[in-house]
Motif scaffolding. Structure first.
Motif, PDB file in Angstrom:
ATOM      1  N   TYR A 189      -9.818  -0.839  -6.395  1.00 14.54           N
ATOM      2  CA  TYR A 189      -9.826   0.279  -5.578  1.00 14.54           C
ATOM      3  C   TYR A 189     -10.211   1.492  -6.970  1.00 14.54           C
ATOM      4  O   TYR A 189     -10.684   2.502  -6.425  1.00 14.54           O
ATOM      5  CB  TYR A 189      -8.329   0.286  -5.451  1.00 14.54           C
ATOM      6  CG  TYR A 189      -7.537   0.824  -6.385  1.00 14.54           C
ATOM      7  CD1 TYR A 189      -7.130   2.037  -7.657  1.00 14.54           C
ATOM      8  CD2 TYR A 189      -6.524  -0.063  -6.805  1.00 14.54           C
ATOM      9  CE1 TYR A 189      -6.329   2.398  -8.613  1.00 14.54           C
ATOM     10  CE2 TYR A 189      -5.108   0.102  -8.139  1.00 14.54           C
ATOM     11  CZ  TYR A 189      -5.738   1.188  -8.829  1.00 14.54           C
ATOM     12  OH  TYR A 189      -4.297   0.849  -9.690  1.00 14.54           O
ATOM     13  N   THR A 222     -11.230   3.156   3.858  1.00 11.90           N
ATOM     14  CA  THR A 222     -10.201   2.050   2.957  1.00 11.90           C
ATOM     15  C   THR A 222      -9.221   1.418   3.888  1.00 11.90           C
ATOM     16  O   THR A 222      -8.624   0.889   3.527  1.00 11.90           O
ATOM     17  CB  THR A 222      -8.808   3.112   2.661  1.00 11.90           C
ATOM     18  OG1 THR A 222      -8.530   4.236   4.004  1.00 11.90           O
ATOM     19  CG2 THR A 222      -9.399   3.942   1.611  1.00 11.90           C
ATOM     20  N   ASP A 248       1.037  -1.486  -0.030  1.00 14.25           N
ATOM     21  CA  ASP A 248      -0.145   0.087  -0.054  1.00 14.25           C
ATOM     22  C   ASP A 248       0.783   1.408  -0.508  1.00 14.25           C
ATOM     23  O   ASP A 248       2.029   1.057   0.548  1.00 14.25           O
ATOM     24  CB  ASP A 248      -1.003  -0.206   1.170  1.00 14.25           C
ATOM     25  CG  ASP A 248      -2.163  -1.383   1.364  1.00 14.25           C
ATOM     26  OD1 ASP A 248      -2.612  -1.599   0.248  1.00 14.25           O
ATOM     27  OD2 ASP A 248      -2.172  -1.215   2.309  1.00 14.25           O
ATOM     28  N   TYR A 252     -10.863  -1.238  -1.835  1.00 11.11           N
ATOM     29  CA  TYR A 252      -9.408  -1.109  -1.710  1.00 11.11           C
ATOM     30  C   TYR A 252      -8.353  -1.115  -2.228  1.00 11.11           C
ATOM     31  O   TYR A 252      -6.987  -1.728  -1.181  1.00 11.11           O
ATOM     32  CB  TYR A 252      -9.271   0.790  -0.883  1.00 11.11           C
ATOM     33  CG  TYR A 252     -10.368   1.734  -0.731  1.00 11.11           C
ATOM     34  CD1 TYR A 252      -9.870   2.777  -1.823  1.00 11.11           C
ATOM     35  CD2 TYR A 252     -11.552   1.847  -0.516  1.00 11.11           C
ATOM     36  CE1 TYR A 252     -10.590   3.936  -2.132  1.00 11.11           C
ATOM     37  CE2 TYR A 252     -12.392   2.973  -0.618  1.00 11.11           C
ATOM     38  CZ  TYR A 252     -11.711   4.153  -1.433  1.00 11.11           C
ATOM     39  OH  TYR A 252     -13.266   4.950  -2.061  1.00 11.11           O
ATOM     40  N   SER A 253      -7.878  -2.301  -3.061  1.00 13.21           N
ATOM     41  CA  SER A 253      -6.830  -3.586  -3.064  1.00 13.21           C
ATOM     42  C   SER A 253      -6.745  -3.183  -5.148  1.00 13.21           C
ATOM     43  O   SER A 253      -7.496  -2.832  -5.104  1.00 13.21           O
ATOM     44  CB  SER A 253      -7.661  -4.644  -2.602  1.00 13.21           C
ATOM     45  OG  SER A 253      -8.665  -5.209  -3.598  1.00 13.21           O
ATOM     46  N   ARG A 286     -13.540   4.320  -4.915  1.00 11.35           N
ATOM     47  CA  ARG A 286     -13.173   5.949  -5.577  1.00 11.35           C
ATOM     48  C   ARG A 286     -14.477   6.132  -5.748  1.00 11.35           C
ATOM     49  O   ARG A 286     -15.456   6.661  -5.726  1.00 11.35           O
ATOM     50  CB  ARG A 286     -12.145   5.924  -6.567  1.00 11.35           C
ATOM     51  CG  ARG A 286     -11.169   5.544  -5.974  1.00 11.35           C
ATOM     52  CD  ARG A 286      -9.868   5.612  -6.808  1.00 11.35           C
ATOM     53  NE  ARG A 286      -8.221   5.766  -5.688  1.00 11.35           N
ATOM     54  CZ  ARG A 286      -7.096   5.411  -6.675  1.00 11.35           C
ATOM     55  NH1 ARG A 286      -7.236   5.402  -7.874  1.00 11.35           N
ATOM     56  NH2 ARG A 286      -5.695   4.700  -5.666  1.00 11.35           N
TER      57      ARG A 286
END
Length: 308
Positions: A137, A87, A47, A126-127, A141
């Protein structure tokens, strides 16, 4: 005929200490530019918030990056309880808060034990996992959430190293786990089980396969060497690819067998007593690549380096 890549034809593995705020890919691109390398790739995304061990492969080493992708990893992370983000880490927006002041070290240790061993984990939205070719992700968003299937992972170690009580309690944990484990999901699931929510505040990868943080090099050090045009100094930081494959059995081939194996042929080797993947070395001890041991005491090539 393929177009020749621009840059230096170098091979090996760089243990980068990935800085915070960068994606793994952007950090790899910077390393490739510093080394002026013809070919490079990283071995598993961290990340942007995360720091630590990011093996970057150059040249022929990229052929074997999958073995580092598949390797176990270890992390040290700070979890914050009483605050949930969209997230599951500190880069996200706070979506729920709760009073975590009743959380104790004893209770935390008790709940952490539930997550050791073989568990099922739902990847976060969120990956970098892809749905119809698009990273999750990107959908997240846009406020789109899709159903994700739980995946099996193994948590070999999960230890509480430090606990700080409070309305927003904090815990420093150390985790050693199989590939594909999301530490953010571990934090979120633990917070959910405790009824107060949680997110990852800091995350550092302290090991990837056989490599630990003791051997990492920062981008600043690399840039200083590049500014001095010290390519020899940069190259001494590269680790031979076979060091990433030390968990595999090794076979040393005679001159004739090594010759025919390089031609793509399976060769007989009396020491090849069981099937499986093996590293291959020639009679001079030079690394040749990866082979597969067959049931009939033969070894066939699977992935060989080209610059021999």
């Amino acid at each position: 005929m393929g177009r020749k890549r621009k840059g230096r034809d170098i091979s090996g593995i760089l243990l980068l200490d990935k800085p915070p705020g960068r994606t793994s890919n952007s950090a790899m691109v910077v390393c490739r530019a510093i080394y002026n390398a013809a070919k490079a790739g990283h071995t598993g995304a961290l990340d942007p918030l995360a720091t630590g061990v990011l093996p970057v492969c150059f040249g022929e080493a990229t052929k074997f990056s999958q073995y580092l992708l598949d390797a176990d990893k270890a992390y040290r992370s700070t979890f914050v309880f009483g605050q949930q983000t969209n997230t599951a880490d500190a880069d996200g927006e706070v979506i729920a808060e709760a009073d975590a002041s009743d959380l104790t070290e004893a209770l935390l240790n008790e709940r952490i034990a539930d997550f050791r061993g073989d568990i099922e984990q739902v990847p976060p939205m969120y990956s970098a996992l892809k749905k119809d070719g698009r990273p999750l992700y990107e959908l997240a968003r846009k406020g789109i959430e899709i159903e994700r299937q739980a995946r099996p992972v193994t948590i070999y170690e999960y230890e509480l190293e430090h606990f700080e009580p409070g309305v927003q309690a904090k815990a420093v944990v150390r985790v050693r786990c199989s590939k594909g484990t999301y530490i953010r999901s571990l934090a979120e699931d633990l917070g959910q089980q405790l009824g107060v929510g949680a997110h990852v505040a800091t995350l550092r990868r302290i090991a990837a396969g056989p490599f630990t943080e003791q051997g990492v090099v920062s981008l600043d050090v690399l840039q200083q060497l590049r500014d001095a045009e010290d390519f020899a100094g940069l190259d001494t930081l590269l680790i031979p690819v076979e060091q990433a494959l030390g968990h595999l059995p090794a076979i040393h081939l005679g001159d004739s067998a090594a010759h025919f194996l390089r031609q793509g042929q399976a060769v007989f080797h009396p020491g090849a007593g069981q099937s499986g993947t093996t590293t291959l070395f020639d009679h001079q001890g030079r690394f040749m690549g990866i082979g597969e041991i067959l049931d009939d005491f033969r070894v066939k090539p699977r992935r060989l380096i080209a610059n021999m």
